[in-house]
Design a protein around this motif. Structure first.
Motif, short mmCIF file in Angstrom:
data_model
loop_
_atom_site.label_atom_id
_atom_site.label_comp_id
_atom_site.label_asym_id
_atom_site.label_seq_id
_atom_site.Cartn_x
_atom_site.Cartn_y
_atom_site.Cartn_z
N PHE A 176 -3.25 -3.42 -13.42
CA PHE A 176 -3.40 -3.35 -11.97
C PHE A 176 -2.50 -2.26 -11.39
O PHE A 176 -1.29 -2.24 -11.63
N GLY A 177 -3.12 -1.37 -10.61
CA GLY A 177 -2.38 -0.30 -9.97
C GLY A 177 -2.70 -0.23 -8.49
O GLY A 177 -3.64 -0.85 -7.99
N GLY A 178 -1.91 0.57 -7.76
CA GLY A 178 -2.10 0.72 -6.32
C GLY A 178 -0.76 0.94 -5.64
O GLY A 178 0.30 0.85 -6.27
N LEU A 179 -0.80 1.22 -4.36
CA LEU A 179 0.43 1.46 -3.60
C LEU A 179 1.04 0.13 -3.15
O LEU A 179 0.56 -0.95 -3.51
N SER A 180 2.08 0.20 -2.36
CA SER A 180 2.83 -0.99 -1.97
C SER A 180 1.95 -1.95 -1.17
O SER A 180 1.14 -1.54 -0.34
N GLU A 181 2.11 -3.25 -1.45
CA GLU A 181 1.45 -4.32 -0.70
C GLU A 181 -0.07 -4.23 -0.76
O GLU A 181 -0.76 -4.66 0.16
N HIS A 253 2.29 2.51 -11.92
CA HIS A 253 2.75 3.51 -10.96
C HIS A 253 2.79 4.91 -11.55
O HIS A 253 3.04 5.88 -10.83
N ASP A 254 2.59 5.06 -12.85
CA ASP A 254 2.71 6.35 -13.52
C ASP A 254 1.34 6.73 -14.10
O ASP A 254 0.88 6.12 -15.07
#
Length: 485
Positions: A176-181, A253-254
């Protein structure tokens, strides 16, 4: 390269691109290890990374030579032998290109570096010309190339470098990836709770691997090395917990390291990117917009936003929690393929009287022609576990609306013929009811049991019956797994 088949040309292009990338990482790591403030543990980490990158560099050069060797004319054994392979020259060209790039960056602040730039460009032109001439001589058979194998040894004699592969027990991993919140933790928790997945944080796996390998800072390693460490930990857990069929990892995140993990795992790894607007994420977080923006900036500096381009699934998580869960369920628990089995009533191990009554029912509905799409005995008859006086006859019949009345008559005759020897539990539906996707709990259970059913398909032979059955109910129900039903 134009003379190479498409497959070899693509392989060569990918290999040389990766070789140049590895050389770039080697350059950066060798610069980093010279830092005056590094601790002994950090220097050791850098040395391990340099060794790993050098091993990868040699492996890629050998792969490039495997393709380039097909360009060479066998020629005569007495033609001059060149001192190095074509991939060795390309590797030198890669390093020289990096030297030019770094020198041009330093030229703005270093006069000596500025003076060298012109000479470096000249060296590159000469090396390119020499490579062109060498290729022409090799293709024409005027020059031979040495054996490309480098026979490099890294580490102990009994620990030659080998590409790590997923364990056969590591069946499926969702990342699972994505930006904050954006909903990464919410999604992983839901998959864990509903699908029995084993949930991991990427940071935890990396720390575990670093402790095992004696590394002080795993994040200082190359993306490839981080991927190998992560896969190694997943393999270790999967081998120790053989009943676990699904794993989740978060937070991605990478983009560089997840791309390397994808190369190692292939389709066994499914990358899920959760997307939501900044305003929605701020509202859900309950924190000031500045706090969410600060977190985003850190994640984006690592390439978190670029994971979307690598994702197998991109979920727009601006809607309801129900919509999110529906999409996650389809990804985490896709419908299983079903192989249907055709049999005769006398081949199921049923008592003679029950087999005879079943055969009469089969003959009756077969006579109705294509109005009856499918008749299937599910449960214990299909599983070969019939117990007299205990087991029921669970029967599914799919029939067109105009044939329903006649099917009811056949079912009543079936009950009479059974004479109390077994209880009959019929489920009668039309194709229209199935395609409407409004399933009662009983019908959902019956469809689930079809995976082990004994089928009697009418009026076609068994070979055509399967296609008929699939056309009538399998395709419309492809989005409904037993779990989701």
């Amino acid at each position: 390269m134009a003379a190479l088949p498409d497959k070899d040309r693509n392989r060569l292009d990918d290999t040389i691109t990766r070789l140049h990338t590895v050389n770039g990482r080697l350059w950066d790591t060798e610069d980093r290890v010279r830092g005056a403030l590094l601790s002994a543990a950090q220097v050791a980490d850098c040395k391990r990374e340099i060794d790993q990158l050098n091993a990868e560099r040699n492996l890629l050069a050998e792969r490039a030579d495997e393709v380039l060797g097909s360009l060479a004319d066998a020629g005569r054994a007495d033609v001059p032998l060149h001192t190095e392979t074509l991939a060795s020259v390309i590797d030198r060209l890669s390093v020289l290109t990096l030297r030019i790039w770094h020198s041009e960056r330093a030229a703005t602040r270093d006069e000596l570096a500025r003076r060298r730039v012109s000479a470096l460009h000249g060296q590159r032109e000469h090396l390119c010309a020499a490579l062109d001439a060498l290729v022409s001589d090799v293709v024409a058979g005027r020059r031979r190339l040495p054996v490309p194998a480098r026979f490099k040894l890294y580490g102990r004699d009994d620990a030659a470098p080998a590409e790590i592969k997923p364990s056969r027990r590591l069946r499926r991993v969702l990342a699972f990836g994505g930006l904050s919140e954006c909903g990464k933790s919410t999604s992983a928790e839901f998959v864990q709770r509903t699908c029995g997945a084993q949930r991991f944080k990427i940071g935890f796996l990396l720390r575990q691997a670093a402790h095992r390998e004696g590394l002080a800072d795993p994040y200082a390693l190359s993306a490839r090395r981080q991927a190998e460490l992560l896969l190694g930990e997943l393999n270790r857990f999967a081998d120790a917990h053989v009943d676990t069929e699904l794993f989740t990892i978060e937070s991605v995140h990478d983009d560089a390291s997840i791309a390397e993990i994808k190369r190692l795992m292939g389709d066994a790894l499914q990358i899920v990117y959760l997307d939501a607007s900044f305003a929605v994420r701020v509202e859900r977080s309950g924190t000031p917009a500045q706090a969410v923006a600060a977190k985003d900036e850190i994640k984006m500096s690592r390439g978190a936003h670029q994971v979307a381009a690598l994702a197998d699934h991109v979920i727009d998580n601006t809607g309801s929690i129900a919509a999110l869960r529906a999409q996650l369920r389809r990804i985490a628990a896709p419908p299983a393929s079903t192989s249907l089995r055709a049999a005769t009533p006398y081949g199921l191990g049923l008592p003679a009287a029950i087999a005879s009554a079943t055969a009469d029912f089969t003959d009756a509905v077969r006579a109705y022609g294509p109005g009856v799409r499918l008749a299937a005995l599910t449960g214990s008859p299909g599983e070969g576990s019939w117990i007299a006086g205990w087991s029921d006859l669970d029967l599914l019949v799919i029939a067109e609306h105009e044939a329903i009345g006649r099917v009811h008559e056949a079912l009543e005759q079936y009950r009479i013929a059974l004479g109390g020897a077994a209880s009959l539990g019929p489920t009668l539906v039309t194709p229209g009811e199935l395609t409407a996707r409004r399933l009662t709990p009983r019908l959902a259970f019956v469809l689930h049991q079809l995976r082990r059913a004994a089928l009697f398909c009418m009026p076609h032979p068994a070979s055509n019956c399967r296609r008929s059955a699939e056309a009538s109910w399998c395709s419309p129900l492809s989005g409904n797994s037993p779990r989701s039903s």
